[in-house]
Scaffold this motif. Structure first.
Motif, PDB file in Angstrom:
ATOM      1  N   LEU A  39       0.860  -1.190   0.000  1.00 25.36           N
ATOM      2  CA  LEU A  39       0.000   0.000   0.000  1.00 25.36           C
ATOM      3  C   LEU A  39       0.890   1.230   0.000  1.00 25.36           C
ATOM      4  CD1 LEU A  39      -2.709  -0.974   2.644  1.00 25.36           C
ATOM      5  CD2 LEU A  39      -2.642  -1.432   0.185  1.00 25.36           C
ATOM      6  N   PHE A  40       0.522   2.208  -0.786  1.00 25.69           N
ATOM      7  CA  PHE A  40       1.228   3.490  -0.767  1.00 25.69           C
ATOM      8  C   PHE A  40       0.468   4.396   0.188  1.00 25.69           C
ATOM      9  CE2 PHE A  40       4.475   3.627  -4.231  1.00 25.69           C
ATOM     10  CZ  PHE A  40       4.427   2.271  -4.522  1.00 25.69           C
ATOM     11  N   ILE A  41       1.164   4.915   1.176  1.00 19.20           N
ATOM     12  CA  ILE A  41       0.493   5.655   2.241  1.00 19.20           C
ATOM     13  C   ILE A  41       0.487   7.146   1.912  1.00 19.20           C
ATOM     14  CG2 ILE A  41       0.493   6.163   4.713  1.00 19.20           C
ATOM     15  CD1 ILE A  41      -0.131   3.190   3.884  1.00 19.20           C
ATOM     16  N   ARG A  42      -0.709   7.733   2.053  1.00 20.36           N
ATOM     17  CA  ARG A  42      -0.848   9.175   1.739  1.00 20.36           C
ATOM     18  C   ARG A  42      -0.648  10.026   2.997  1.00 20.36           C
ATOM     19  NH1 ARG A  42      -6.371  10.813  -0.900  1.00 20.36           N
ATOM     20  NH2 ARG A  42      -5.379   9.854  -2.720  1.00 20.36           N
ATOM     21  N   ALA A  47      -3.129   6.815  15.566  1.00 21.56           N
ATOM     22  CA  ALA A  47      -2.885   5.393  15.309  1.00 21.56           C
ATOM     23  C   ALA A  47      -3.373   4.985  13.923  1.00 21.56           C
ATOM     24  CB  ALA A  47      -3.593   4.554  16.372  1.00 21.56           C
ATOM     25  N   THR A  48      -3.842   5.969  13.132  1.00 17.53           N
ATOM     26  CA  THR A  48      -4.438   5.653  11.829  1.00 17.53           C
ATOM     27  C   THR A  48      -3.553   6.098  10.672  1.00 17.53           C
ATOM     28  OG1 THR A  48      -6.594   6.021  12.848  1.00 17.53           O
ATOM     29  CG2 THR A  48      -6.551   5.887  10.445  1.00 17.53           C
ATOM     30  N   ILE A  49      -3.507   5.215   9.636  1.00 20.32           N
ATOM     31  CA  ILE A  49      -2.863   5.606   8.383  1.00 20.32           C
ATOM     32  C   ILE A  49      -3.896   5.453   7.271  1.00 20.32           C
ATOM     33  CG2 ILE A  49      -0.485   5.000   9.017  1.00 20.32           C
ATOM     34  CD1 ILE A  49      -0.832   2.360   7.526  1.00 20.32           C
ATOM     35  N   TRP A  50      -3.731   6.272   6.223  1.00 20.57           N
ATOM     36  CA  TRP A  50      -4.638   6.207   5.066  1.00 20.57           C
ATOM     37  C   TRP A  50      -3.783   5.927   3.827  1.00 20.57           C
ATOM     38  CZ3 TRP A  50      -5.453   9.390   9.169  1.00 20.57           C
ATOM     39  CH2 TRP A  50      -6.744   9.433   9.704  1.00 20.57           C
ATOM     40  N   ASP A  51      -4.258   4.988   2.985  1.00 21.34           N
ATOM     41  CA  ASP A  51      -3.485   4.726   1.769  1.00 21.34           C
ATOM     42  C   ASP A  51      -3.977   5.631   0.649  1.00 21.34           C
ATOM     43  OD1 ASP A  51      -5.188   1.600   0.772  1.00 21.34           O
ATOM     44  OD2 ASP A  51      -5.818   3.707   0.748  1.00 21.34           O
ATOM     45  N   GLU A  52      -3.361   5.486  -0.520  1.00 22.85           N
ATOM     46  CA  GLU A  52      -3.664   6.376  -1.652  1.00 22.85           C
ATOM     47  C   GLU A  52      -5.083   6.169  -2.178  1.00 22.85           C
ATOM     48  OE1 GLU A  52      -0.493   9.010  -1.942  1.00 22.85           O
ATOM     49  OE2 GLU A  52      -2.408   8.931  -3.029  1.00 22.85           O
ATOM     50  N   ASP A  53      -5.705   5.055  -1.776  1.00 18.61           N
ATOM     51  CA  ASP A  53      -7.088   4.829  -2.223  1.00 18.61           C
ATOM     52  C   ASP A  53      -8.089   5.268  -1.161  1.00 18.61           C
ATOM     53  OD1 ASP A  53      -5.321   2.423  -3.545  1.00 18.61           O
ATOM     54  OD2 ASP A  53      -6.906   3.167  -4.893  1.00 18.61           O
ATOM     55  N   GLY A  54      -7.559   5.916  -0.112  1.00 18.66           N
ATOM     56  CA  GLY A  54      -8.447   6.435   0.918  1.00 18.66           C
ATOM     57  C   GLY A  54      -8.829   5.417   1.980  1.00 18.66           C
ATOM     58  N   ASN A  55      -8.275   4.177   1.892  1.00 15.01           N
ATOM     59  CA  ASN A  55      -8.564   3.176   2.938  1.00 15.01           C
ATOM     60  C   ASN A  55      -7.864   3.560   4.240  1.00 15.01           C
ATOM     61  OD1 ASN A  55      -9.926   1.284   1.084  1.00 15.01           O
ATOM     62  ND2 ASN A  55      -7.865   1.024   0.206  1.00 15.01           N
TER      63      ASN A  55
END
Ligand code: KE4
Length: 437
Positions: A39-42, A47-55
């Motif tokens: 996953l590419f992280i945006r 404690a939260t991360i969001w990937d480039e697809d908004g997940n």
């Protein structure tokens, strides 16, 4: 359960592989061990991360350790913002570097002098060069499955990404260098004694992860660290605790505080940079005085002690050292997660090994005790891969390798932990069906 939409990450990964080896700037990020593209992280917060697809995911990697306060912590961002207005690097000493050094010494009393570098690898490479300079001896002893960065001397039966990718002995390391690295078995003092006796008078240092993170989490057996201290005292060998991962993680004073064993040198990284590139090595004054320009052992770095990194590090260490309740609360959170997972294993009648020290832990897919490289290697990697993907699909981002430690942070809420425990139960049932209830 709806499959994850990771289209943008997949497109980015295809592009990245054209320009960057394996599409990543550090091997373990490539997800090779878990059977899917990374996953590419945006962005990240708490404690939260969001990937480039908004997940969105509850993050248990925490940038491989630095994010003990959680991502984008206001005190870290504020400190960097304040300093960067006045420039990003001078290549000259600054007041901040002195304050960071003083704070590290306060938290880790075995460190009488400390040198800042830019990564954990630089710290460990410098520490063994220093040990060799101090003892005029060439050999070092490391432990199978321990990882001390990618320096030539360490890529011998190394852990972490090297173990994950099956290259614990990397090509490109000259045999002459490899010959100076002896490997013992973790938690096996006899294997250390054998090596030190066979190379009596030639061993400069023993370097050890006092709590291993790089085979997955493996605690030291009762008396193991004390035994290393005794061997080093007897044979005038420099004892190096590689606390790049455990420093300020398992206790404010690291594993040496937790287990009450004093090394001669300590290496640090990760947390001390607050997420910016920082490493450090330090220890006994009589040894550190050999480091140039005080002494003849050369080590240098354009960006060592960089103002932004020092600002982030100082904010981090000040926050951690402000109140001792920080680690008490983190331990309580970590215990809550461990007990939840152990409860799940009992519910479904599964025996898996869960190792935890403070807020670093690993669920091993084996029912054997995991105490060293051999026992860690017995874990069922395909099962781990299935588990990783199942947890990811349920919004839990774990380290993408069985041979890494997961990390909790102060930002993980009770809700995050409950969600993780619930996802763990469903995913274990899925991975082990029909064996389990
Ligand atoms: P760096 O050079 O990656 O900053 O630190 C090397 C290092 C040294 N010592 C210990 C105990 C370490 O854990 C590390 C680096 N840890 C790995 C994770 N297991 C870094 C992640 C990666 O390689 O991408």
């Amino acid at each position: 359960m709806k499959p994850l939409n990771t289209k943008r990450s997949e497109t980015l990964f295809t592009r990245a592989q054209k320009h960057i080896p394996g599409g990543v700037n550090s091997p373990v990020r490539a997800f090779h061990a878990v059977g899917r593209s990374p996953l590419f992280i945006r962005k990240a917060k708490g404690a939260t991360i969001w990937d480039e697809d908004g997940n969105a995911f509850i993050d248990y990697v925490g940038s491989w350790g630095p994010m003990i306060l959680g991502h984008a912590h206001p005190s870290i961002l504020g400190a960097i913002g304040k300093v960067m207005k006045h420039g990003t690097s001078f290549g000259a000493p600054t007041d901040l570097e002195v304050r960071v050094a003083e704070l590290i010494k306060t938290c880790i009393p075995s460190i009488e002098m400390v040198r800042m570098v830019n990564s954990g690898t630089e710290a460990t490479m410098s520490a063994i060069r220093l040990a060799r300079a101090y003892t005029s001896r060439d050999k070092i002893i490391k432990f199978e499955g321990c990882y001390h960065g990618h320096g030539d001397s360490f890529l011998i039966k190394a852990g972490s990404g090297a173990m994950t990718l099956g290259v614990p002995d990397s090509p490109g390391v000259p045999s002459s260098v490899a010959a100076s690295t002896l490997t013992a078995r973790y938690n096996d003092l006899e294997s250390v004694r054998e090596l030190t006796l066979a190379s009596a008078g030639h061993v400069a240092a023993i370097i050890v992860e006092p709590v291993v993170g790089n085979m997955g989490c493996v605690p030291p057996a009762e008396g193991f660290l004390q035994g290393l201290r005794q061997i080093c005292d007897e044979q005038k060998i420099v004892l190096i605790f590689d606390e790049v991962m455990t420093g300020f993680r398992v206790a404010l004073g690291g594993a040496q505080e937790l287990y009450r064993v004093k090394p001669d040198l300590t290496t640090l990284g990760k947390i001390i940079g607050g997420g910016l590139p920082v490493g450090a090595y330090g220890g006994k004054r009589e040894i550190m005085q050999l480091v140039a320009p005080a002494g003849p052992m050369y080590q240098a770095g354009t960006l060592s002690g960089n103002p932004l990194a020092m600002a982030a590090g100082y904010a981090m260490l000040s926050t951690l050292s402000k109140s001792r309740s920080f680690y008490v609360k983190l331990e309580k959170k970590s215990m809550q997660l461990e007990e939840g997972i152990r409860g799940n294993l009992r519910t479904i009648g599964l025996e898996l090994t869960l190792n935890r020290v403070g807020s670093m832990f690993t669920l091993f897919f084996t029912d054997h005790a995991v105490t060293d490289y051999t026992s860690a290697a017995k874990a069922e990697r395909p099962r781990f891969a299935d588990y990783f993907r199942g947890m990811l699909a349920r919004g839990i981002y774990l380290p993408p390798s069985q041979f890494e430690a997961a990390f909790l942070s102060a930002a993980h809420s009770d809700r995050d932990i409950e969600k993780t425990i619930a996802a763990n139960l469903i995913t274990l049932r899925q991975v082990y069906k029909p064996q389990v209830m």
